[in-house]
Design a protein around this motif. Structure first.
Motif, PDB file in Angstrom:
ATOM      1  N   LEU A   1      67.305  38.141  42.754  1.00  0.00           N
ATOM      2  CA  LEU A   1      65.722  37.703  41.569  1.00  0.00           C
ATOM      3  C   LEU A   1      64.409  38.065  42.115  1.00  0.00           C
ATOM      4  N   ARG A   2      64.450  38.769  40.733  1.00  0.00           N
ATOM      5  CA  ARG A   2      63.125  39.305  41.123  1.00  0.00           C
ATOM      6  C   ARG A   2      61.702  39.071  40.469  1.00  0.00           C
ATOM      7  N   ILE A   3      61.060  39.229  41.385  1.00  0.00           N
ATOM      8  CA  ILE A   3      59.688  39.181  41.328  1.00  0.00           C
ATOM      9  C   ILE A   3      58.582  39.686  40.908  1.00  0.00           C
ATOM     10  N   VAL A   4      57.101  39.628  39.818  1.00  0.00           N
ATOM     11  CA  VAL A   4      56.898  40.227  39.980  1.00  0.00           C
ATOM     12  C   VAL A   4      55.258  39.950  40.049  1.00  0.00           C
ATOM     13  N   GLY A   5      54.015  40.324  40.690  1.00  0.00           N
ATOM     14  CA  GLY A   5      52.772  39.467  40.779  1.00  0.00           C
ATOM     15  C   GLY A   5      52.176  40.304  39.657  1.00  0.00           C
ATOM     16  N   ILE A   6      51.473  39.132  38.992  1.00  0.00           N
ATOM     17  CA  ILE A   6      50.519  39.988  38.256  1.00  0.00           C
ATOM     18  C   ILE A   6      49.163  39.402  37.484  1.00  0.00           C
ATOM     19  N   THR A   7      48.571  40.389  37.654  1.00  0.00           N
ATOM     20  CA  THR A   7      47.443  39.920  38.071  1.00  0.00           C
ATOM     21  C   THR A   7      46.442  40.778  37.189  1.00  0.00           C
TER      22      THR A   7
ATOM     23  N   ILE B   1      54.786  36.053  38.329  1.00  0.00           N
ATOM     24  CA  ILE B   1      53.917  34.438  38.913  1.00  0.00           C
ATOM     25  C   ILE B   1      52.318  35.469  39.211  1.00  0.00           C
ATOM     26  N   PRO B   2      51.236  34.618  38.913  1.00  0.00           N
ATOM     27  CA  PRO B   2      49.753  35.192  38.698  1.00  0.00           C
ATOM     28  C   PRO B   2      49.605  35.555  40.261  1.00  0.00           C
ATOM     29  N   LEU B   3      48.771  36.712  40.539  1.00  0.00           N
ATOM     30  CA  LEU B   3      48.295  36.593  41.969  1.00  0.00           C
ATOM     31  C   LEU B   3      46.940  36.890  42.002  1.00  0.00           C
ATOM     32  N   SER B   4      46.923  36.292  43.475  1.00  0.00           N
ATOM     33  CA  SER B   4      45.536  37.019  43.621  1.00  0.00           C
ATOM     34  C   SER B   4      45.350  36.573  45.205  1.00  0.00           C
ATOM     35  N   GLY B   5      45.124  35.980  45.863  1.00  0.00           N
ATOM     36  CA  GLY B   5      45.560  35.888  47.132  1.00  0.00           C
ATOM     37  C   GLY B   5      46.509  35.923  47.540  1.00  0.00           C
ATOM     38  N   GLY B   6      47.577  35.773  46.881  1.00  0.00           N
ATOM     39  CA  GLY B   6      49.035  35.610  46.916  1.00  0.00           C
ATOM     40  C   GLY B   6      49.480  34.423  48.045  1.00  0.00           C
ATOM     41  N   GLY B   7      49.231  33.251  47.442  1.00  0.00           N
ATOM     42  CA  GLY B   7      49.371  31.792  48.643  1.00  0.00           C
ATOM     43  C   GLY B   7      50.424  32.128  47.236  1.00  0.00           C
ATOM     44  N   LEU B   8      50.355  31.968  46.152  1.00  0.00           N
ATOM     45  CA  LEU B   8      51.452  31.202  45.814  1.00  0.00           C
ATOM     46  C   LEU B   8      52.574  31.955  45.283  1.00  0.00           C
ATOM     47  N   ALA B   9      52.283  33.598  44.780  1.00  0.00           N
ATOM     48  CA  ALA B   9      53.375  34.461  45.275  1.00  0.00           C
ATOM     49  C   ALA B   9      53.896  34.388  46.186  1.00  0.00           C
TER      50      ALA B   9
ATOM     51  N   GLY C   1      38.238  37.028  43.632  1.00  0.00           N
ATOM     52  CA  GLY C   1      38.431  37.100  45.075  1.00  0.00           C
ATOM     53  C   GLY C   1      38.613  38.154  46.245  1.00  0.00           C
ATOM     54  N   GLY C   2      38.685  38.146  47.445  1.00  0.00           N
ATOM     55  CA  GLY C   2      39.079  38.741  47.919  1.00  0.00           C
ATOM     56  C   GLY C   2      40.467  38.074  48.619  1.00  0.00           C
ATOM     57  N   ILE C   3      41.664  39.098  49.829  1.00  0.00           N
ATOM     58  CA  ILE C   3      42.299  38.343  50.502  1.00  0.00           C
ATOM     59  C   ILE C   3      41.964  38.251  52.109  1.00  0.00           C
TER      60      ILE C   3
END
Ligand SMILES: *Cc1c(COP(=O)(O)O)cnc(C)c1O
Length: 336
Positions: free
Chosen positions: A198-204, A176-184, A235-237
């Motif tokens: 299920l494994r969750i990987v955040g990528i940025t 999962i593409p990761l920035s502010g983290g709403g999606l992830a 952008g930040g979180i």
């Protein structure tokens, strides 16, 4: 303190009903790059949303759940969030005002207007634009829709995981593409409730990875923002983060950072192999696998999050020319 326990799979299921009139159910298709990357890679094509990006989901859910008496909505984003708010509000007959600074390029202003929002241009910084949004909230009764740190927005983004697992229950990893983290946060919440192993990987990108820095620090921290091919991940979180920090900290199994060179190469590969136009932010999973920073698994899924590229920059990438991002130049060339 955060109220992370307040959000559950039920909120995501409710969102998927709520947003159905505005948001498309997008295709899940196999990437032609799978064999080269070492496992099946299923692509959730959010580029097929009416605004060309997934952010419509969260915006549509938040707008459908406005408090009684709200006079409309506002936000400060000039990117995909602003487009999502503008489109969802227009479809619901809700007034939307997107606030921007004078420095925002005319093409972006026109794009948001064309989707049906009013645009207020104030000052020469994002802060001044934000002051106008706050004024609209205080004086005109509009509701500010945040780009990621909002329970309705997170639940809306989480509906992507529901659709992916309904279409392909065998998926073993979500990248999962990761920035502010709403999606992830939304996707991880829903996916782990349905399929706990299920494994969750955040990528940025490695230039300004705010969520990763915050998780390492144990609290939200600021990082310097730098230009990137994955500009939608900038952008930040937020130092006052209420939801996405705790959710991402608790639910993401691994975070992988990719370089600008790796994103460049992934944009080229995706365009050539899968023949679709996607933002740098959308191909970070491919970059992570291609570079060997992430080991493949048998049945991976990722979200092709948006297609709202700067066409000039995109053309340079796919034709193998150098791209300058602030103080760095990504060397061109063709990668097989
Ligand atoms: C907003 C966005 C992301 C990241 O989503 P977050 O919820 O901020 O983590 C990824 N890709 C695109 C195209 C986006 O617009």
């Amino acid at each position: 303190m955060t109220d992370r326990t307040a959000l559950t799979l039920a909120d995501v299921l409710a969102a998927s009903c709520t947003i159905r009139d505005v948001v498309e159910t997008t295709p899940l298709v196999p990437s032609m790059l799978g064999p080269e990357l070492g496992g099946e890679l299923w692509l959730k094509l959010e580029i097929a949303q009416p605004i060309g990006a997934f952010k419509l989901r969260g915006a549509a859910n938040a707008i459908a759940r406005l408090p009684e008496g709200a006079a409309g909505v506002t936000c400060c984003s000039t990117g995909n969030h602003g487009r999502g708010v503008a489109y969802a509000a227009a479809r619901k007959g809700v007034r939307a005002v997107v606030c921007m600074s004078e420095l925002v390029p005319q093409a972006k202003v026109d794009g948001i207007r064309a989707l049906g929002a009013e645009v207020h241009i104030r000052g020469r910084s994002q802060d001044e634009a934000q002051r106008e949004a706050s004024r609209l909230v205080a004086e005109e009764g509009l509701v500010d829709i945040p780009p990621f740190d909002d329970a309705h927005v997170i639940a809306g983004q989480g509906t992507i995981a529901l659709e992916m697992l309904a279409a392909k229950p065998e998926l073993d990893t979500l990248l999962i593409p990761l920035s502010g983290g709403g999606l992830a946060a939304g996707m991880a919440l829903a996916a782990k409730a349905i399929k706990p192993d299920l494994r969750i990987v955040g990528i940025t990108m490695d230039r300004g990875a705010a969520m990763q820095a915050s998780i390492l620090a144990g609290q939200p921290v600021e990082v310097e923002e730098m230009p990137s091919l994955a500009d939608s991940l900038g952008g930040g979180i937020g130092l006052e983060n209420r939801h996405t920090f705790a959710l991402c900290r608790d639910l993401i199994d691994e975070i992988v950072l990719v370089s600008e060179d790796e994103i460049y190469r992934a944009m080229q590969s995706f365009y050539r192999a899968d023949r679709m136009v996607a933002e740098g932010a959308s191909v970070v999973a491919i970059a992570a696998l291609q570079s060997g920073r992430l080991a493949p698994s048998a049945r991976m899924g990722t979200v092709v999050t948006g297609r709202n590229v700067d066409m000039e920059q995109f053309t340079r990438v796919v034709t193998g020319q150098d791209v300058t991002l602030g103080d760095v130049t990504v060397k061109g060339g063709h990668h097989a």
